[in-house]
Scaffold this motif. Structure first.
Motif, PDB file in Angstrom:
ATOM      1  N   TYR A  87       2.951  14.153   4.391  1.00 54.95           N
ATOM      2  CA  TYR A  87       2.170  13.374   3.627  1.00 54.95           C
ATOM      3  C   TYR A  87       3.064  11.990   3.239  1.00 54.95           C
ATOM      4  O   TYR A  87       3.937  12.337   2.316  1.00 54.95           O
ATOM      5  N   ILE A  88       2.946  10.804   3.969  1.00 51.96           N
ATOM      6  CA  ILE A  88       3.531   9.774   3.608  1.00 51.96           C
ATOM      7  C   ILE A  88       2.788   8.472   3.151  1.00 51.96           C
ATOM      8  O   ILE A  88       2.037   8.212   4.143  1.00 51.96           O
ATOM      9  N   ASN A  89       3.241   7.809   2.045  1.00 48.55           N
ATOM     10  CA  ASN A  89       2.563   6.579   1.675  1.00 48.55           C
ATOM     11  C   ASN A  89       3.647   5.429   1.820  1.00 48.55           C
ATOM     12  O   ASN A  89       4.403   5.430   0.781  1.00 48.55           O
ATOM     13  N   SER A  90       3.406   4.553   2.791  1.00 47.57           N
ATOM     14  CA  SER A  90       4.536   3.641   3.061  1.00 47.57           C
ATOM     15  C   SER A  90       3.994   2.381   2.132  1.00 47.57           C
ATOM     16  O   SER A  90       3.039   1.697   2.323  1.00 47.57           O
ATOM     17  N   THR A  91       4.937   2.013   1.043  1.00 49.43           N
ATOM     18  CA  THR A  91       4.676   0.937   0.446  1.00 49.43           C
ATOM     19  C   THR A  91       5.182  -0.527   0.688  1.00 49.43           C
ATOM     20  O   THR A  91       4.853  -1.434   0.020  1.00 49.43           O
ATOM     21  N   GLY A  92       6.077  -0.452   1.700  1.00 49.00           N
ATOM     22  CA  GLY A  92       6.630  -1.539   1.988  1.00 49.00           C
ATOM     23  C   GLY A  92       5.773  -2.609   3.016  1.00 49.00           C
ATOM     24  O   GLY A  92       4.529  -2.254   3.372  1.00 49.00           O
ATOM     25  N   SER A  93       6.245  -3.612   3.315  1.00 43.71           N
ATOM     26  CA  SER A  93       5.293  -4.916   3.806  1.00 43.71           C
ATOM     27  C   SER A  93       4.863  -4.324   5.489  1.00 43.71           C
ATOM     28  O   SER A  93       4.046  -4.903   5.933  1.00 43.71           O
ATOM     29  N   SER A  94       5.845  -3.530   5.900  1.00 46.85           N
ATOM     30  CA  SER A  94       5.479  -3.040   7.270  1.00 46.85           C
ATOM     31  C   SER A  94       6.137  -1.687   7.326  1.00 46.85           C
ATOM     32  O   SER A  94       7.043  -1.328   6.419  1.00 46.85           O
ATOM     33  N   LEU A 114      -0.614   9.574   7.298  1.00 44.23           N
ATOM     34  CA  LEU A 114       0.187   8.176   6.941  1.00 44.23           C
ATOM     35  C   LEU A 114      -0.676   7.281   6.245  1.00 44.23           C
ATOM     36  O   LEU A 114      -1.605   6.773   6.812  1.00 44.23           O
ATOM     37  N   ALA A 115      -0.326   6.698   5.035  1.00 43.84           N
ATOM     38  CA  ALA A 115      -1.109   5.392   4.410  1.00 43.84           C
ATOM     39  C   ALA A 115      -0.017   4.409   4.435  1.00 43.84           C
ATOM     40  O   ALA A 115       1.226   4.760   4.043  1.00 43.84           O
ATOM     41  N   SER A 116      -0.398   2.997   4.746  1.00 46.96           N
ATOM     42  CA  SER A 116       0.590   2.027   4.819  1.00 46.96           C
ATOM     43  C   SER A 116       0.123   0.973   4.076  1.00 46.96           C
ATOM     44  O   SER A 116      -1.141   0.458   4.297  1.00 46.96           O
ATOM     45  N   ALA A 117       0.740   0.298   3.170  1.00 46.38           N
ATOM     46  CA  ALA A 117       0.439  -1.227   2.677  1.00 46.38           C
ATOM     47  C   ALA A 117       0.514  -2.219   3.780  1.00 46.38           C
ATOM     48  O   ALA A 117      -0.033  -3.240   3.298  1.00 46.38           O
ATOM     49  N   GLY A 118       1.034  -1.996   4.775  1.00 49.79           N
ATOM     50  CA  GLY A 118       1.112  -3.080   5.682  1.00 49.79           C
ATOM     51  C   GLY A 118       0.966  -2.638   7.100  1.00 49.79           C
ATOM     52  O   GLY A 118       0.145  -1.662   7.406  1.00 49.79           O
TER      53      GLY A 118
END
Length: 186
Positions: A87-94, A114-118
């Protein structure tokens, strides 16, 4: 230089290594110590590699139990026990997803969320029974022939593309895109 850390179960608070790579090798689970949304890894453009032979990466997938990763570098993940979950939440721009393996053998019910902010791109193959992706940008998981059995309900802001090679896949829920994004499944 880069950082390598070995251990049993690892409950992480924050690892900061701006523009450097971090490798974690665990025997047990790798989790968020405080079960919050504060970045567990703040790496700038550094790469992240996490592997475990007998536990999950992230917690239960309840949203706040994800490992929070802030890097635009490549993320490689391997949890190789039976029914292993990542379970990963990526908070970077990509987000650049490298090689991901969830489960002990080919397609034995591993889970990758996977959740991503970009935007999300990939540079390695994703192997997991279940895959769920929530992107706040475009999702392009079509540059490798992934090995997934079930693509769970997923979303993107923009286009959503996915390549599963010549492998059968079951779509388990809607794939949503906003802004009239295209959906491409190969």
């Amino acid at each position: 230089g880069d950082n390598t850390i070995y251990g049993g179960d690892m409950a992480l608070e924050t690892i900061t290594a701006t523009n450097k790579s971090v490798t974690l090798t665990a025997i047990g689970a790798v989790t968020d110590a405080y079960n919050n949304t504060t970045d567990n890894f703040s790496l700038g453009n550094g790469n992240l590699t996490i592997s475990t032979s007998s536990g999950n990466i992230g917690a239960t997938g309840s949203g706040t139990g994800y490992l929070d990763v802030n890097t635009t570098g490549q993320i490689d993940l391997s949890a190789t026990s039976f029914w292993a979950s990542i379970y990963i939440n990526s908070t970077g721009s990509s987000t650049d997803i490298g090689t991901v393996t969830a489960g002990s053998a080919a397609l034995d019910n591993g889970v990758f969320e996977l959740a991503s902010a970009g935007d999300i791109t990939q540079s390695g193959v994703i192997t997991s029974y279940y895959l769920l992706v929530t992107g706040s940008g475009a999702v392009n998981l079509s540059t490798q022939e992934n090995i997934i059995v079930m693509l769970n309900a997923s979303s993107a802001v923009g286009d959503f593309s996915f390549d599963n090679g010549n492998n059968n896949i079951t779509i388990n829920g809607a794939i949503n895109t906003s802004s009239n994004g295209n959906i491409t499944l190969d």
